[in-house]
Design an enzyme around this catalytic site. Sequence first.
Site, PDB file in Angstrom:
ATOM      1  N   ILE A 148      -7.998   9.233   8.537  1.00  0.00           N
ATOM      2  CA  ILE A 148      -9.438   9.513   8.388  1.00  0.00           C
ATOM      3  C   ILE A 148     -10.204   8.210   8.598  1.00  0.00           C
ATOM      4  CG2 ILE A 148     -11.239  10.354   6.806  1.00  0.00           C
ATOM      5  CD1 ILE A 148      -7.768  11.341   6.002  1.00  0.00           C
ATOM      6  N   TYR A 207       0.844  -1.207   0.000  1.00  0.00           N
ATOM      7  CA  TYR A 207       0.000   0.000   0.000  1.00  0.00           C
ATOM      8  C   TYR A 207       0.878   1.256   0.000  1.00  0.00           C
ATOM      9  CZ  TYR A 207      -3.340   3.549   1.552  1.00  0.00           C
ATOM     10  OH  TYR A 207      -4.106   4.699   1.647  1.00  0.00           O
TER      11      TYR A 207
HETATM   12  N1  LIG Z   1      -8.741   6.885   5.097  1.00  0.00           N
HETATM   13  C1  LIG Z   1      -7.511   7.354   5.276  1.00  0.00           C
HETATM   14  O1  LIG Z   1      -7.066   7.620   6.412  1.00  0.00           O
HETATM   15  C2  LIG Z   1      -6.624   7.618   4.093  1.00  0.00           C
HETATM   16  C3  LIG Z   1      -5.354   8.158   4.347  1.00  0.00           C
HETATM   17  C4  LIG Z   1      -4.515   8.426   3.269  1.00  0.00           C
HETATM   18  C5  LIG Z   1      -4.947   8.202   1.973  1.00  0.00           C
HETATM   19  N2  LIG Z   1      -6.190   7.680   1.747  1.00  0.00           N
HETATM   20  C6  LIG Z   1      -6.574   7.503   0.344  1.00  0.00           C
HETATM   21  O2  LIG Z   1      -7.770   8.214   0.081  1.00  0.00           O
HETATM   22  C7  LIG Z   1      -8.511   7.568  -0.962  1.00  0.00           C
HETATM   23  C8  LIG Z   1      -9.920   7.286  -0.474  1.00  0.00           C
HETATM   24  O3  LIG Z   1      -9.825   6.432   0.655  1.00  0.00           O
HETATM   25  P1  LIG Z   1     -11.014   6.164   1.668  1.00  0.00           P
HETATM   26  O4  LIG Z   1     -10.402   6.057   2.992  1.00  0.00           O
HETATM   27  O5  LIG Z   1     -12.132   7.106   1.434  1.00  0.00           O
HETATM   28  O6  LIG Z   1     -11.410   4.670   1.198  1.00  0.00           O
HETATM   29  P2  LIG Z   1     -12.825   3.947   1.072  1.00  0.00           P
HETATM   30  O7  LIG Z   1     -12.522   2.502   1.010  1.00  0.00           O
HETATM   31  O8  LIG Z   1     -13.753   4.446   2.092  1.00  0.00           O
HETATM   32  O9  LIG Z   1     -13.362   4.450  -0.358  1.00  0.00           O
HETATM   33  C9  LIG Z   1     -12.734   4.085  -1.547  1.00  0.00           C
HETATM   34  C10 LIG Z   1     -13.719   4.226  -2.695  1.00  0.00           C
HETATM   35  O10 LIG Z   1     -13.032   3.829  -3.902  1.00  0.00           O
HETATM   36  C11 LIG Z   1     -13.888   2.982  -4.648  1.00  0.00           C
HETATM   37  N3  LIG Z   1     -13.103   2.112  -5.503  1.00  0.00           N
HETATM   38  C12 LIG Z   1     -12.255   1.109  -5.139  1.00  0.00           C
HETATM   39  N4  LIG Z   1     -11.764   0.481  -6.221  1.00  0.00           N
HETATM   40  C13 LIG Z   1     -12.285   1.129  -7.301  1.00  0.00           C
HETATM   41  C14 LIG Z   1     -12.149   0.953  -8.699  1.00  0.00           C
HETATM   42  N5  LIG Z   1     -11.381  -0.026  -9.217  1.00  0.00           N
HETATM   43  N6  LIG Z   1     -12.817   1.778  -9.532  1.00  0.00           N
HETATM   44  C15 LIG Z   1     -13.613   2.757  -9.011  1.00  0.00           C
HETATM   45  N7  LIG Z   1     -13.796   2.973  -7.706  1.00  0.00           N
HETATM   46  C16 LIG Z   1     -13.133   2.154  -6.850  1.00  0.00           C
HETATM   47  C17 LIG Z   1     -14.688   2.215  -3.593  1.00  0.00           C
HETATM   48  O11 LIG Z   1     -15.881   1.659  -4.141  1.00  0.00           O
HETATM   49  C18 LIG Z   1     -14.960   3.308  -2.565  1.00  0.00           C
HETATM   50  O12 LIG Z   1     -16.127   4.025  -2.847  1.00  0.00           O
HETATM   51  C19 LIG Z   1      -7.720   6.298  -1.299  1.00  0.00           C
HETATM   52  O13 LIG Z   1      -6.901   6.552  -2.425  1.00  0.00           O
HETATM   53  C20 LIG Z   1      -6.889   6.068  -0.055  1.00  0.00           C
HETATM   54  O14 LIG Z   1      -5.728   5.320  -0.328  1.00  0.00           O
HETATM   55  C21 LIG Z   1      -7.033   7.373   2.764  1.00  0.00           C
END
Ligand SMILES: NC(=O)c1ccc[n+]([C@@H]2O[C@H](COP(=O)([O-])OP(=O)(O)OC[C@H]3O[C@@H](n4cnc5c(N)ncnc54)[C@H](O)[C@@H]3O)[C@@H](O)[C@H]2O)c1
Length: 270
Positions: free
Chosen positions: A194, A161
């Site tokens: 988050i 990741y």
């Molecule tokens: N939550 C955190 O603390 C955090 C921290 C740093 C970075 N991020 C990044 O932020 C972004 C969003 O994360 P999140 O926490 O909201 O995750 P989440 O799992 O809540 O949401 C991810 C979304 O992406 C969609 N998705 C996954 N694969 C897909 C695909 N192949 N095509 C289209 N849509 C797809 C899912 O259906 C979902 O709606 C990600 O890139 C994650 O790596 C999150």
Amino acid sequence: MYLTMDFEGKTAVVTGGARGIGRGIALELAALGSNVVIADMAEESAREVVAEIKAGGTRSYYCETDVTQQWSTDDMVEAALEEYGQLDVLVNNAGVGGSSGFTTRKKPLVEDWQATFDVNVYGMVNGTQSVEKYMVDRGYGKIVNISSISGRVGRSGFASYAASKAAAINVSQAWAYKLASHGINVNAVCPGLIWTPLWQDIAKWRKATDEQNAGMTPRQIFQQTVSESVPLGREQTPEDIGKAVAFLASDRARSITGQALNVDGGIRMN
Ligand SMILES: NC(=O)c1ccc[n+]([C@@H]2O[C@H](COP(=O)([O-])OP(=O)(O)OC[C@H]3O[C@@H](n4cnc5c(N)ncnc54)[C@H](O)[C@@H]3O)[C@@H](O)[C@H]2O)c1
């Protein structure tokens, strides 16, 4: 010249906009007046976000999209142009923590490397490639890629990741160079901590693989991480990320490109 944060009449596509951070970004852009296309595979929750945006008075549309497929992101861009006549902002936000079952593994399998690179890296490359010609012909565009603070520095843990998120920063810089002379800004945002379904999976993974966390609930694991690592002392929210994305996608950030902005309460100061 007064540079506004107004997105009135503009159109944004947010991949992974059905929940979590993507939903926060979509709602923020909509609140600033943008039409928003929710590009995701999770239809039910995506349609809920569309309804929420419409209830707030702006236009929104669900486009079933799998970012790992170039034909699918091509369709996504075509659908946005057909629906709204222009496309100003692409937010490559869709992301995964690993392949199915990763929350129980101590170290990533080849499938986890594949899944994270397919979605977190190729997904943003596909989205960018799909929108590139249109934005270049128009001489205008904003692309914001969602990386992570875990992409800033390698640590023990789920290397697949973190490595995919490091690649996302590098890819953003490469596209920023490539598209700069065409009036297109490309930047990354690195969210901190988050509490979304993705972090819930990370907490489950820590609980299953680290004895020190075994007796804690996933939420307690998250809260402990926040209190140990965030100088500002609180978790970040999808709205926090949405506001940073909206700034970078606005003309107020017209002189900013190729940057990665940490929105993490001070976890990584660089
Ligand atoms: N939550 C955190 O603390 C955090 C921290 C740093 C970075 N991020 C990044 O932020 C972004 C969003 O994360 P999140 O926490 O909201 O995750 P989440 O799992 O809540 O949401 C991810 C979304 O992406 C969609 N998705 C996954 N694969 C897909 C695909 N192949 N095509 C289209 N849509 C797809 C899912 O259906 C979902 O709606 C990600 O890139 C994650 O790596 C999150």
